[in-house]
Write a protein that holds these residues in place. Structure first.
Motif, short mmCIF file in Angstrom:
data_model
loop_
_atom_site.label_atom_id
_atom_site.label_comp_id
_atom_site.label_asym_id
_atom_site.label_seq_id
_atom_site.Cartn_x
_atom_site.Cartn_y
_atom_site.Cartn_z
N ARG A 7 -1.11 -5.17 -19.59
CA ARG A 7 -0.46 -3.89 -19.38
C ARG A 7 -1.15 -3.12 -18.25
O ARG A 7 -0.51 -2.54 -17.39
CB ARG A 7 -0.48 -3.06 -20.67
N ASP A 8 -2.50 -3.14 -18.25
CA ASP A 8 -3.25 -2.45 -17.20
C ASP A 8 -2.92 -3.03 -15.83
O ASP A 8 -2.74 -2.30 -14.86
CB ASP A 8 -4.75 -2.53 -17.46
N VAL A 9 -2.83 -4.35 -15.76
CA VAL A 9 -2.48 -4.99 -14.49
C VAL A 9 -1.07 -4.60 -14.09
O VAL A 9 -0.80 -4.31 -12.92
CB VAL A 9 -2.64 -6.54 -14.58
N GLY A 10 -0.17 -4.55 -15.05
CA GLY A 10 1.21 -4.14 -14.77
C GLY A 10 1.27 -2.72 -14.24
O GLY A 10 2.03 -2.42 -13.32
N VAL A 11 0.49 -1.83 -14.83
CA VAL A 11 0.44 -0.44 -14.38
C VAL A 11 -0.10 -0.38 -12.95
O VAL A 11 0.45 0.32 -12.09
CB VAL A 11 -0.41 0.43 -15.33
N LEU A 12 -1.16 -1.13 -12.69
CA LEU A 12 -1.74 -1.15 -11.34
C LEU A 12 -0.74 -1.68 -10.32
O LEU A 12 -0.64 -1.16 -9.21
CB LEU A 12 -3.02 -1.97 -11.32
N LEU A 13 -0.02 -2.74 -10.69
CA LEU A 13 0.98 -3.29 -9.77
C LEU A 13 2.08 -2.27 -9.50
O LEU A 13 2.51 -2.12 -8.35
CB LEU A 13 1.57 -4.57 -10.35
N ALA A 14 2.53 -1.58 -10.52
CA ALA A 14 3.58 -0.57 -10.34
C ALA A 14 3.09 0.56 -9.44
O ALA A 14 3.81 1.01 -8.54
CB ALA A 14 4.03 -0.03 -11.70
N GLU A 15 1.87 1.02 -9.66
CA GLU A 15 1.30 2.08 -8.83
C GLU A 15 1.14 1.62 -7.38
O GLU A 15 1.39 2.37 -6.45
CB GLU A 15 -0.04 2.54 -9.39
N THR A 16 0.73 0.37 -7.22
CA THR A 16 0.56 -0.18 -5.87
C THR A 16 1.90 -0.27 -5.16
O THR A 16 2.02 0.07 -3.97
CB THR A 16 -0.11 -1.56 -5.93
N ARG A 17 2.94 -0.71 -5.87
CA ARG A 17 4.28 -0.78 -5.27
C ARG A 17 4.76 0.61 -4.84
O ARG A 17 5.34 0.76 -3.77
CB ARG A 17 5.26 -1.40 -6.26
N ARG A 18 4.55 1.60 -5.71
CA ARG A 18 4.96 2.98 -5.35
C ARG A 18 4.18 3.47 -4.13
O ARG A 18 4.76 4.08 -3.23
CB ARG A 18 4.74 3.92 -6.53
N ALA A 19 2.89 3.18 -4.10
CA ALA A 19 2.07 3.61 -2.96
C ALA A 19 2.54 2.92 -1.68
O ALA A 19 2.60 3.55 -0.62
CB ALA A 19 0.60 3.32 -3.22
N LEU A 20 2.88 1.65 -1.77
CA LEU A 20 3.37 0.93 -0.60
C LEU A 20 4.72 1.49 -0.14
O LEU A 20 4.98 1.58 1.07
CB LEU A 20 3.49 -0.57 -0.89
N ASP A 21 5.58 1.86 -1.08
CA ASP A 21 6.87 2.47 -0.72
C ASP A 21 6.65 3.78 0.04
O ASP A 21 7.31 4.03 1.05
CB ASP A 21 7.72 2.72 -1.96
N VAL A 22 5.74 4.60 -0.46
CA VAL A 22 5.44 5.88 0.21
C VAL A 22 4.87 5.61 1.60
O VAL A 22 5.25 6.24 2.58
CB VAL A 22 4.48 6.73 -0.64
N PHE A 23 3.95 4.65 1.69
CA PHE A 23 3.36 4.29 2.98
C PHE A 23 4.43 3.84 3.96
O PHE A 23 4.43 4.24 5.13
CB PHE A 23 2.31 3.20 2.78
N GLU A 24 5.36 3.02 3.48
CA GLU A 24 6.43 2.52 4.34
C GLU A 24 7.31 3.68 4.84
O GLU A 24 7.70 3.70 6.01
CB GLU A 24 7.28 1.50 3.59
N GLU A 25 7.60 4.64 3.96
CA GLU A 25 8.38 5.80 4.37
C GLU A 25 7.66 6.59 5.46
O GLU A 25 8.27 6.99 6.45
CB GLU A 25 8.64 6.72 3.17
N HIS A 26 6.36 6.79 5.28
CA HIS A 26 5.58 7.53 6.28
C HIS A 26 5.51 6.75 7.59
O HIS A 26 5.58 7.34 8.67
CB HIS A 26 4.18 7.83 5.74
N LEU A 27 5.36 5.44 7.49
CA LEU A 27 5.31 4.61 8.69
C LEU A 27 6.63 4.68 9.45
O LEU A 27 6.64 4.77 10.68
CB LEU A 27 4.99 3.17 8.30
N ASP A 28 7.75 4.67 8.72
CA ASP A 28 9.06 4.80 9.36
C ASP A 28 9.19 6.15 10.08
O ASP A 28 9.69 6.22 11.20
CB ASP A 28 10.19 4.65 8.34
#
Length: 57
Positions: A7-28
């Motif tokens: 579950r902890d790994v799943g939470v970390l993966l979800a947080e990482t995906r959200r962070a990457l999405d935000v990063f991609e938006e800022h990069l765009d």
């Protein structure tokens, strides 16, 4: 792997995906602003060249 660890790994993966999405938006957004600045710089250089009688630099 224990259920808690999975579950902890799943939470970390979800947080990482959200962070990457935000990063991609800022990069765009950054890329768009950079393109606009490059176009404006080219336009200004063209105007400076025309004032000097040299056309595009």
């Amino acid at each position: 792997m224990a259920a808690t660890e999975r579950r902890d790994v799943g939470v970390l993966l979800a947080e990482t995906r959200r962070a990457l999405d935000v990063f991609e938006e800022h990069l765009d957004k950054f890329s768009t602003v950079l393109d606009e600045l490059e176009a404006e710089t080219a336009r200004q250089r063209g105007e400076q060249g025309k004032r000097k009688g040299h056309g595009w630099l």
